[in-house]
Design an enzyme around this catalytic site. Sequence first.
Site, PDB file in Angstrom:
ATOM      1  N   CYS A 101     -10.660  10.527 -79.610  1.00 26.67           N
ATOM      2  CA  CYS A 101      -9.538   9.945 -80.358  1.00 26.67           C
ATOM      3  C   CYS A 101      -8.184  10.265 -79.710  1.00 26.67           C
ATOM      4  CB  CYS A 101      -9.549  10.431 -81.804  1.00 26.67           C
ATOM      5  SG  CYS A 101     -11.086  10.015 -82.660  1.00 26.67           S
ATOM      6  N   CYS A 145     -14.383   5.299 -78.060  1.00 26.41           N
ATOM      7  CA  CYS A 145     -14.914   5.355 -79.429  1.00 26.41           C
ATOM      8  C   CYS A 145     -16.439   5.277 -79.332  1.00 26.41           C
ATOM      9  CB  CYS A 145     -14.355   4.194 -80.246  1.00 26.41           C
ATOM     10  SG  CYS A 145     -14.522   4.453 -82.013  1.00 26.41           S
ATOM     11  N   ASP A 196     -19.569  -7.358 -79.511  1.00 29.33           N
ATOM     12  CA  ASP A 196     -20.887  -6.737 -79.377  1.00 29.33           C
ATOM     13  C   ASP A 196     -20.927  -5.471 -80.245  1.00 29.33           C
ATOM     14  OD1 ASP A 196     -19.326  -4.934 -78.021  1.00 29.33           O
ATOM     15  OD2 ASP A 196     -20.548  -4.890 -76.209  1.00 29.33           O
ATOM     16  N   ARG A 229     -16.140  -6.823 -62.453  1.00 31.85           N
ATOM     17  CA  ARG A 229     -14.724  -6.978 -62.812  1.00 31.85           C
ATOM     18  C   ARG A 229     -13.912  -7.506 -61.636  1.00 31.85           C
ATOM     19  NH1 ARG A 229     -14.218  -1.990 -66.924  1.00 31.85           N
ATOM     20  NH2 ARG A 229     -15.095  -3.158 -68.661  1.00 31.85           N
ATOM     21  N   TYR A 261     -21.432 -13.902 -78.291  1.00 36.81           N
ATOM     22  CA  TYR A 261     -20.836 -12.818 -77.505  1.00 36.81           C
ATOM     23  C   TYR A 261     -20.711 -13.220 -76.020  1.00 36.81           C
ATOM     24  CZ  TYR A 261     -20.594  -8.783 -74.566  1.00 36.81           C
ATOM     25  OH  TYR A 261     -20.225  -7.943 -73.573  1.00 36.81           O
ATOM     26  N   CYS A 264      -5.747   4.120 -86.925  1.00 36.93           N
ATOM     27  CA  CYS A 264      -7.174   4.215 -87.247  1.00 36.93           C
ATOM     28  C   CYS A 264      -7.426   4.913 -88.594  1.00 36.93           C
ATOM     29  CB  CYS A 264      -7.898   4.971 -86.135  1.00 36.93           C
ATOM     30  SG  CYS A 264      -9.665   5.144 -86.458  1.00 36.93           S
ATOM     31  N   GLN A 294     -28.438  -4.143 -73.971  1.00 39.68           N
ATOM     32  CA  GLN A 294     -29.484  -3.120 -74.098  1.00 39.68           C
ATOM     33  C   GLN A 294     -29.720  -2.274 -72.841  1.00 39.68           C
ATOM     34  OE1 GLN A 294     -31.153  -6.361 -75.302  1.00 39.68           O
ATOM     35  NE2 GLN A 294     -31.453  -5.874 -77.439  1.00 39.68           N
ATOM     36  N   THR A 295     -28.812  -2.324 -71.867  1.00 36.52           N
ATOM     37  CA  THR A 295     -29.007  -1.513 -70.657  1.00 36.52           C
ATOM     38  C   THR A 295     -27.687  -0.847 -70.261  1.00 36.52           C
ATOM     39  OG1 THR A 295     -30.599  -3.197 -69.961  1.00 36.52           O
ATOM     40  CG2 THR A 295     -30.007  -1.560 -68.331  1.00 36.52           C
ATOM     41  N   GLU A 341     -23.362  -9.871 -67.948  1.00 42.91           N
ATOM     42  CA  GLU A 341     -23.373  -9.737 -69.414  1.00 42.91           C
ATOM     43  C   GLU A 341     -24.794  -9.719 -69.962  1.00 42.91           C
ATOM     44  OE1 GLU A 341     -21.103  -8.853 -71.281  1.00 42.91           O
ATOM     45  OE2 GLU A 341     -19.285  -9.232 -70.148  1.00 42.91           O
ATOM     46  N   LEU A 386     -35.791  -3.461 -66.108  1.00 40.05           N
ATOM     47  CA  LEU A 386     -34.683  -3.689 -67.053  1.00 40.05           C
ATOM     48  C   LEU A 386     -35.207  -3.946 -68.469  1.00 40.05           C
ATOM     49  CD1 LEU A 386     -32.157  -6.015 -65.170  1.00 40.05           C
ATOM     50  CD2 LEU A 386     -31.692  -3.748 -66.040  1.00 40.05           C
ATOM     51  N   SER A 414     -38.738  -2.085 -78.947  1.00 41.91           N
ATOM     52  CA  SER A 414     -37.892  -1.988 -80.145  1.00 41.91           C
ATOM     53  C   SER A 414     -38.691  -1.738 -81.426  1.00 41.91           C
ATOM     54  CB  SER A 414     -36.977  -3.202 -80.282  1.00 41.91           C
ATOM     55  OG  SER A 414     -37.598  -4.348 -79.827  1.00 41.91           O
TER      56      SER A 414
HETATM   57 FE1  SF4 Z   1     -12.426   5.394 -82.579  1.00 42.72          FE
HETATM   58 FE2  SF4 Z   1     -10.432   5.604 -84.329  1.00 42.72          FE
HETATM   59 FE3  SF4 Z   1     -11.019   7.658 -82.735  1.00 42.72          FE
HETATM   60 FE4  SF4 Z   1      -9.910   5.438 -81.742  1.00 42.72          FE
HETATM   61  S1  SF4 Z   1      -8.980   6.846 -83.173  1.00 42.72           S
HETATM   62  S2  SF4 Z   1     -11.626   6.627 -80.890  1.00 42.72           S
HETATM   63  S3  SF4 Z   1     -10.878   3.854 -83.010  1.00 42.72           S
HETATM   64  S4  SF4 Z   1     -12.345   6.784 -84.317  1.00 42.72           S
END
Ligand code: SF4
Length: 370
Positions: free
Chosen positions: A207, A199, A141, A28, A123, A216, A45-46, A40, A83, A306
């Site tokens: 949340c 999330c 992704d 970043r 992506y 949401c 997968q890691t 990226e 990896l 996999s």
């Molecule tokens: Fe995920 Fe909705 Fe909770 Fe936000 S409010 S973390 S989008 S489930």
Amino acid sequence: MFRDVEMNSLVKPTLRWFQENQRDLPWRHTKDPYHIWVSEIMLQQTRVEAVIPYYQRFLRELPTIADLAACPEDRLLKLWEGLGYYSRVRNMQKAALVIMEHYDGRMPESGREIQALPGIGAYTAGAIASRVYGELLPAVDGNVLRVLTRLSEDDSDIAKERTKKDAIAWMTDVMQGGVSSEEAGAFNQALMELGATVCVPNGEPRCMECPWQEACGAYAHGTIDVYPVKAKAKARRIEEKTILLLQDDNRVVLRKRPSRGLLAGLYEFPWLEGYVSRKECVAFVRSLGAEPLHVEALPEAKHIFSHVEWRMKGYLVKLADAGAGCLNGGLLVPKDEIQRDYPIPAAFEKYARIVQLGIGAEEVRKQMDL
Ligand code: SF4
């Protein structure tokens, strides 16, 4: 479906949340498209924590696209050792060669051209083009798909390409409708960060810390567990193998895997299909032209790819005169060179450690706490 949610009003809170909460990660701090590309591809997968040392070492050893293009195969695979999914780094080298040939060693400057490079999908192209060139191109992704399906209570199967395409179309509209060129990279990263840290896929999403909570659907209706919907994957095929550590005092036998297919071009210990008896093991070693002095059973190991799971048993075989045998194409390699020069897949990690310990099977069991 996806478009039922009025997303444009979430753009600013999402950017603000990212500004205040993003993790401090090495990639970043850069706008170099090569560095972002490496990060990226490694992150597919890691886990982030696992990627950081690999990312730093890779760029230390191959600081430019030209270095990547010119890197010998064994060295390249060694830098990726552990990896997994080695086709990722092979494709990176193919793409580096294209960049050297057609773009004078510099990453092309549009998402469309970036996506045309080997191993780069929508992506990765979106992640690079938005962050480096300010293109309003989404980067969707698995993390992003999860957050979007919860937000909109969309029950499309996220394993389907159609679902991803719908999400990309939705995010393209959102970006073109309310994200500036300067914000494009941050917006994409914010969605990924939200999926990775708030999330989350396993366990309870956080949340109460989510900038999307009020909008949401899954949170409002208590349906978080329902989303994302994903069709059950086919059961993995189980393969049984017997791994052979054929050693004399200082050397061990390795063989190079074929240049195509699973773990292509990496080095491995010889192995036999199925679980073989000690007698069969001895017969096999003799068929290589070598004479076993003694044979000890080794601990079991397993490795999950996999679609396949390897379940392994093993024997440590002390050879009388390894140099005299033809070893059927195997290489007798000094043990202390393995770690430095020979890329060995993670599937053989436990047996590679036994070779490094340089001890008998009984002692191995004690030291490895088995
Ligand atoms: Fe995920 Fe909705 Fe909770 Fe936000 S409010 S973390 S989008 S489930």
